[in-house]
Design an enzyme around this catalytic site. Structure first.
Site, PDB file in Angstrom:
ATOM      1  N   SER A 706       0.798  -1.226   0.000  1.00 17.42           N
ATOM      2  CA  SER A 706       0.000   0.000   0.000  1.00 17.42           C
ATOM      3  C   SER A 706       0.831   1.278   0.000  1.00 17.42           C
ATOM      4  O   SER A 706       0.289   2.359  -0.124  1.00 17.42           O
ATOM      5  CB  SER A 706      -0.983  -0.004   1.178  1.00 17.42           C
ATOM      6  OG  SER A 706      -0.294   0.184   2.379  1.00 17.42           O
ATOM      7  N   LYS A 749      -6.253   4.233   8.779  1.00 12.56           N
ATOM      8  CA  LYS A 749      -5.256   5.100   8.149  1.00 12.56           C
ATOM      9  C   LYS A 749      -5.708   6.552   8.158  1.00 12.56           C
ATOM     10  O   LYS A 749      -4.936   7.462   8.444  1.00 12.56           O
ATOM     11  CB  LYS A 749      -5.007   4.634   6.712  1.00 12.56           C
ATOM     12  CG  LYS A 749      -4.164   3.364   6.662  1.00 12.56           C
ATOM     13  CD  LYS A 749      -4.036   2.864   5.237  1.00 12.56           C
ATOM     14  CE  LYS A 749      -3.066   1.690   5.188  1.00 12.56           C
ATOM     15  NZ  LYS A 749      -3.021   1.096   3.839  1.00 12.56           N
TER      16      LYS A 749
END
Ligand code: ATP
Ligand code: MG
Length: 820
Positions: A706, A749
């Site tokens: 990611s 996140k």
């Protein structure tokens, strides 16, 4: 076998002679016996064997005369068994024909007039004919020699004979120890056979038969048969003896034993106390209502305890064991009192927010209420530290009116910690399930299995296997702790698991639980939690009243922003605690009666700020981009730094990256190279130098794809000299065609980015579906940019080229001006 003396003492001898008085007198006529003739001593029931020393009682006058004649003339005497024991003066028909020659070792006349001989048998003889004309029996005899021929067969028999003899001796109640010694020492088969034949408890006729068997092997065989029977008899009689002792049993026996015990205890000065203690224990066992099996076991141990001296180590061990059994809540249940409205009130009282989680808990309770005995799923709270997993468990217990127990699985790597050690271990204890049960004192508590992800495994056995059994409704009604050794019913216990990460929980365990995720909190939520709960709780703990101290909202925000960076509120709670302690001290010293803590006071109390807005500092140079990572503690931002160093175009990766992350760095670089022209990068730049890509921050696990977008952007920034905007964070996987692919952990996140002061969050277009997971407050706090290709990323992340100075981190000799 009977006692050898016994068999020979009762011996009497017969003699065809004059009166005892005459026999005893000194002048015995000189004896004139022909060659091969022997004076005979007939016995009614004694058989003498060669090699045996035996006392013989001499009663009949004839016998006395014979004994005296032999003794005075120092001649051997022939001991011969009568075939008819009742004959007083036996003739040839009333005598056996085989006897044993014996030396007279002693002649004793006791004061009461009886005569005794001590003789030693030497060899067998056979009567050829009786001689006439003597005042006692005299016969011409043939001595029978023993041919000691050794053969393996004989040796084997000898061995057999010894074994049997030992066996028999063991069964004898009071066998003299010399017996065993003699059996071991006698080496000659015939001697050993005669020795045993002498002691064995058989009839005189049977003994005589052995005496008459001249062949040694044959004699041993006969003897072995006799002995087998003897041993059987001995064994039986021993059994019978024991049984009769047992049948004494019941109350009578117990009474005798108790009496003995009391005497012993008295002597030891232990007295009646012990007795009373036993009674108490007995009553306690009866009262607990333990399972039948447990009660049986407890009573058994109690009996052992009674016999044990109080000072012995074993006594203590049994006592401890009994205490465990007694103190377990075998039958104690707290009545479930589930009132959904009340439960909702309790959950709200203890926890701010968490609407989804609370809803799920209430549903669970509702099902429990409607079907109390049904199988309910095991809940598992998953989330970063300090988000309230443990305290939610406590609230559930409170809402259900049950006791709460916490079982920490962190660092448990030995099955015995869950299931206990066997009692044979020194210092053995039950496992932590049973320990927790003893603490909660009820059979249906709420048990929190904390930190399931920290469960280890070792050569001591896999604790997760034991845990599986605990959680399995099919098995846990008979959960057997090694220490207790008896099953305990865990089926009424409500288990709740907690973990920071789900992946680390062994698969089979995970399958058994229903996962409830508790995400981290936004700043706004934290402020609310602090205002409504944490400050209040800490005030109570320090003993301050709300009138004495007040912490402003700005101060709370400052603590959240600069002193803690976490998904939960644990550190926040601790810092608030620290502030209140300081206030408490001042109040106690009488300096102040009311304190108001503002943001400016924090430095004094909590020290310098622990976190600054790192983003602004770090991205002021080209080649640095801000990524977002998902971590077990709820997510964090991380920086991707790259630099050009002299070299040949290699990619150097540092910062302990995982394999997948390394690959995605390669992919990012390839993508940059492929697009160099469109991006306006001088291709020669890519060849003349190595690229060093580093990801600092040791605490964040760095793997997964990611960070692809952030790496790409960092590289583009490096080669074009355009800096990355300092309030932007990004996450997304990239493909070599330049697509941005979706990633996981969006919610955490985003929360991490918000915490770090980011204002623009760049996410893959295809993650839009996860947007609804992001808490309202966070959605309002940042701008979202949705990327479908890396071009979207470049447009959103990089500052326009005009704002950018020349790339500052290039070594002088490679300085190159970008034209992008
Ligand atoms: N939503 C909330 N409302 C009020 N207090 C909360 C909330 N969330 C957490 N707390 C408080 O924060 C503290 C830490 O929570 P707790 O110990 O339950 O965390 P945890 O999730 O079990 O963490 P860990 O994973 O480290 O065990 C507790 O005092 C708890 O009451
Ligand atoms: Mg906890």
């Amino acid at each position: 076998m009977n006692d050898r003396e016994q068999s020979l003492k009762t011996e009497d001898a017969t003699l065809q002679a004059e009166a005892a008085a005459e026999a005893a007198s000194a002048h015995v006529p000189q004896l004139d016996l022909p060659e091969g003739a022997v004076i005979l001593l007939p016995t009614r029931n004694a058989v003498l064997f060669p090699g045996i020393v035996a006392p013989l009682m001499v009663g009949r006058p004839q016998s006395k005369a014979a004994a005296q004649a032999a003794a005075q003339n120092e001649r051997p005497i022939g001991v011969l068994l009568q075939s008819d024991p009742s004959a007083d003066t036996p003739g040839p028909k009333q005598l056996h024909s085989v006897g044993t020659l014996a030396d007279i070792m002693r002649y004793v006349t006791s004061p009461d007039g009886s005569h005794h001989l001590v003789v030693r048998g030497t060899r067998r003889f056979k009567v050829i004919e009786l001689l006439e004309g003597y005042p006692f029996l005299v016969a011409r005899v043939e001595e029978i020699g023993e041919a000691e021929v050794y053969s393996t067969e004989l040796a084997a028999r000898l061995h057999q004979l010894r074994e049997r003899a030992r066996e028999a001796i063991e069964l004898l109640p009071n066998a003299p120890p010399e017996l065993t010694g003699a059996i071991d020492q006698l080496q000659s088969p015939s001697q050993l056979a005669d020795f045993i034949a002498n002691v064995i408890d058989i009839s005189p006729a049977e003994k005589q038969a052995l005496l008459e068997t001249f062949d040694v092997a044959e004699r041993i065989d006969k003897l072995l048969r006799e002995m087998a029977q003897q041993i059987e008899v001995l064994r039986l009689s021993k059994q019978i003896g024991e049984q009769t002792q047992e049948s004494l049993s019941g109350r009578q026996r117990e009474h005798i034993l108790r009496e003995q015990l009391r005497q012993i205890q008295k002597e030891l000065g232990e007295g009646e106390d012990g007795q009373a203690e036993m009674e108490e224990l007995r009553e306690a066992i009866d009262k607990t209502g333990m399972s039948e099996e447990a009660e049986k076991q407890a009573k058994k141990e109690l009996k052992r305890l009674e016999r044990m001296p109080e000072a012995s180590a074993e006594h203590g061990m049994i006592r401890t064991y009994l205490d465990w059994l007694i103190e377990l809540p075998w039958s104690k249940l707290s009545a479930d009192q589930i009132d959904i409205a009340e439960a909702r009130r309790i959950l709200d009282e203890d926890h701010y927010g968490l609407p989804k989680v609370k809803q799920r808990i209430l549903e669970y309770l509702a099902v429990r209420k409607l079907n109390p005995d049904g199988k309910s799923p095991i809940l598992c709270f998953v989330g970063p530290p300090g988000v309230g997993k443990t305290s939610l468990g406590q609230s559930i217990a409170r809402a259900m009116g049950r006791k709460f127990g916490r079982i920490s699985l962190g660092g448990v790597h030995d099955e015995a910690e869950i299931r206990g050690h066997r009692r044979t271990y020194i210092g053995a204890l039950p496992g932590n399930i049973v320990q927790a049960l003893r603490k909660t004192e009820t059979r249906n508590p709420v048990f929190m299995l904390d930190e399931m992800d920290k469960l280890g495994a070792s050569f001591h056995g896999d604790p997760s296997a034991a845990l599986l059994e605990v959680l399995d409704p099919a098995q846990n009604s008979t959960f057997r702790d090694n220490y207790l050794g008896v099953p305990f019913d865990l089926s009424r216990v409500m288990f709740i698991g907690t973990t920071n990460v789900l992946d680390q929980i062994p698969g089979p365990l995970r399958d058994r639980m229903e996962v409830i995720e508790i995400p981290g909190y936004t700043e706004e939520e934290k402020v609310e939690i602090a205002k409504r709960y944490l400050v209040k709780r800490q005030l109570e703990d320090t003993g301050l009243s709300p009138e004495q101290c007040e912490i402003t909202e700005d101060a709370i925000r400052a603590i959240i922003g600069y002193y803690t960076r976490e998904a939960g509120v644990r550190n926040l709670e601790r810092e608030i605690g620290a502030i209140l302690h300081r206030v408490a001290m001042k109040v106690a010293e009488g300096e102040e009666s009311h304190l108001r803590i503002e943001e400016k006071d924090l430095h004094d109390i909590l020290g310098p700020r622990k976190f600054e807005n790192e983003v602004a500092m770090r991205t002021s140079v080209p080649g640095v981009a801000t990524g977002m990572a998902w971590t077990p503690t709820g997510g964090d931002i991380l920086f991707i730094e790259c630099a050009r160093v002299p070299g040949s175009g290699k990619l150097i990766l540092t910062g302990q990256l995982g394999d997948v992350m390394k690959e995605s760095a390669q992919a990012a670089l390839s993508l940059v190279k492929a697009r160099a022209e469109t991006l306006g990068i001088d291709p020669s730049l890519l060849q003349k130098a190595d690229i060093h890509l580093h990801v600092p921050a040791g605490a964040i696990p760095k793997d997964g794809p990611s960070a692809g977008v952030a790496m790409f952007i960092a590289l583009v920034s490096l080669f074009t000299g355009r800096t990355v905007k300092n309030d932007v964070a990004m996450t997304g996987e990239i493909s070599l065609r330049g697509l941005v692919l979706p990633i996981g952990g969006v919610k955490n996140k985003v929360l991490a980015a918000v915490r770090a002061g980011i204002t623009t969050v760049m996410l893959p277009e295809r993650n839009k579906k996860d947007f609804e997971d992001v808490p309202e407050a966070a959605r309002g706090a940042v701008n979202f940019v949705w990327m479908s290709t890396v071009d979207d990323a470049i447009a959103a992340a990089l500052a326009p080229s005009s704002e950018t100075a020349e790339a500052p981190d290039l070594p002088d000799d490679q300085r190159h001006t970008s034209n992008g």
